[in-house]
Design an enzyme around this catalytic site. Sequence first.
Site, mmCIF file in Angstrom:
data_model
loop_
_atom_site.group_PDB
_atom_site.id
_atom_site.type_symbol
_atom_site.label_atom_id
_atom_site.label_comp_id
_atom_site.label_asym_id
_atom_site.label_seq_id
_atom_site.Cartn_x
_atom_site.Cartn_y
_atom_site.Cartn_z
ATOM 1 N N ASP A 208 -33.350 1.285 -57.704
ATOM 2 C CA ASP A 208 -32.925 0.566 -56.509
ATOM 3 C C ASP A 208 -32.466 -0.852 -56.877
ATOM 4 O O ASP A 208 -33.106 -1.520 -57.692
ATOM 5 C CB ASP A 208 -34.126 0.498 -55.550
ATOM 6 C CG ASP A 208 -33.756 -0.044 -54.191
ATOM 7 O OD1 ASP A 208 -32.893 0.558 -53.530
ATOM 8 O OD2 ASP A 208 -34.326 -1.080 -53.775
ATOM 9 N N GLU A 265 -28.340 1.798 -58.800
ATOM 10 C CA GLU A 265 -27.586 1.359 -57.621
ATOM 11 C C GLU A 265 -26.969 0.010 -57.970
ATOM 12 O O GLU A 265 -27.650 -1.004 -57.973
ATOM 13 C CB GLU A 265 -28.516 1.221 -56.413
ATOM 14 C CG GLU A 265 -27.751 0.856 -55.154
ATOM 15 C CD GLU A 265 -28.623 0.273 -54.042
ATOM 16 O OE1 GLU A 265 -28.247 0.401 -52.880
ATOM 17 O OE2 GLU A 265 -29.666 -0.320 -54.337
HETATM 18 C C1 GLC Z 1 -31.261 -0.240 -51.527
HETATM 19 C C2 GLC Z 1 -31.647 0.984 -50.740
HETATM 20 C C3 GLC Z 1 -31.812 0.586 -49.312
HETATM 21 C C4 GLC Z 1 -32.926 -0.435 -49.225
HETATM 22 C C5 GLC Z 1 -32.651 -1.618 -50.134
HETATM 23 C C6 GLC Z 1 -33.855 -2.485 -50.320
HETATM 24 O O1 GLC Z 1 -30.036 -0.754 -51.157
HETATM 25 O O2 GLC Z 1 -30.699 2.003 -50.930
HETATM 26 O O3 GLC Z 1 -32.078 1.682 -48.478
HETATM 27 O O4 GLC Z 1 -33.054 -0.887 -47.907
HETATM 28 O O5 GLC Z 1 -32.274 -1.197 -51.417
HETATM 29 O O6 GLC Z 1 -34.807 -1.864 -51.132
#
Ligand code: GLC
Length: 522
Positions: A208, A265
């Site tokens: 994440d 991500e």
């Molecule tokens: C990422 C996740 C999202 C979350 C954020 C904070 O972007 O995909 O759903 O709210 O991180 O952890």
Amino acid sequence: MSHEPWWSSAVFYQVYPRSFADSDGDGIGDLDGLTARLEHLTYLGVDAIWLNPVTVSPMADHGYDVADPRDIDPVFGGMAAIERLIAAAHQRGIKITMDVVPNHSSSQHPWFQAALAAGPGADARGRYYFRDGRGPLGELPPNNWTSVFGGPAWTRIVEPDGNPGQWYLHLFDAEQPDLNWEHPDVFDDFEKTLRFWLERGVDGFRIDVAHGMAKPSDLPDAKDDVKVLSHSDDDPRFNHPSVHEIHRGIRAIVDDYPGAVTIGEVWVMDNARWAEYLRADELHLGFNFRLTKIDFDATAIHDAIDNSLAATALENATPTWTLSNHDVGREVTRYGGGEAGLRRARAMAMVMLALPGAVFVYNGEELGLPDVLDLPEEVLQDPTWERSGHTERGRDRCRVPIPWSGEAPPFGFSTTADTWLPMPADWAALTVEKQREDPDSMLSFFRRALKMRRDRCEFAGGGLDWQAATRDTLIFRRRGGGLVCALNAGRRAMALPPGELILASAPLVDGKLPPDAAAWLV
Ligand code: GLC
């Protein structure tokens, strides 16, 4: 024998656990619910699951606020439930990858509670970003950063002596304080977490906010025009160069477990900066989100594909493709909704599945689910809704539970109709049960397409070549196996390129591909 790693052409199926299947009737999906529904994934023909967070959490951001990264939340069934899931998935030949959340913890994490109790200057505060405020009385936040969910990225605390005191940084919700990766405990603990899950048989991690974690040491102000739920490449909150050292550390651990994969991500738009995360000693895979940001437009789709191929080529990495997830909304709605949205989503699924690399399918995408745009305000749960002062409804629209069977909510998702988000009554036509019986349904179509992608040699190899096409259409050919994919995003029927047609997302009309449709030829 292929020497490519398993993930290099895998289809990952993203399970948003709250919304997949509920085994205990509390209206919230859980791991035993998923285990009981694994047959759906076998039927569909996916290779791996990406499981959104299931670790212990107060659920301020539905699991992305982690209070204990090495235990499963009771709402999802506890440790025993994930052990059952891993065993059952592996028995079916399905890999399990889990979300890990290194950028922040929950405010209920024992470290943060200790930091609050310890007082200014204590080592316990050093695991987070505690700073004195600006202004004569420290009444102003340390800088102008905003939370991704809206409002300031700083919250002032009450010190143990009862007075207002320092501020702490949270790029997301106030319940998600950012961890300071310069404190040695943070990496050490993350290493423990990675090994803990890898030892239990997990096949990898979705990391994440992989472009977060590191911050510039002077925490400089950001530009004034930062928007909710988005950021640009020059935003000081993200993508600081020292993040790469963290990724090298993570990779060194994961390399102890052959076959394990990391998927980051990485919301970075510049290709050169993005590709840095995919260097041989950093992440295995990185999400490229361009296809989630565009309409059903041939030029934009062409550019997004070229961009992703060019970005991964910089580091000889594997491309990844995704049309939707739990943050960005569902493509049926993005492409205009209704019948047209569905037709276009079906066509784009074929484009995505024809591309070289790994693919991510978000649960419900295989059913053609749309976003639920009319959720009543009182049921909205995404922290974005509150933090934006009720100006952004947030992401609940794409997180509504999956309809499995029957004629009325909860459609076999749960035994209670009081599901954590209400399910639209008109999803009766979209249930898994109905779609399995209908050879023309989105689900039957997805299954056929996935089977072809898996079985046919024409899908082999990396790279593709574009072939001549009109402005509203696309044709590309896979360099290795020779699969040809044609997309008609225009208003008139399109002549098919030469070859044997193996799949079309809509019936041909007079031998031509109608608008809003795609075809595969060999
Ligand atoms: C990422 C996740 C999202 C979350 C954020 C904070 O972007 O995909 O759903 O709210 O991180 O952890």
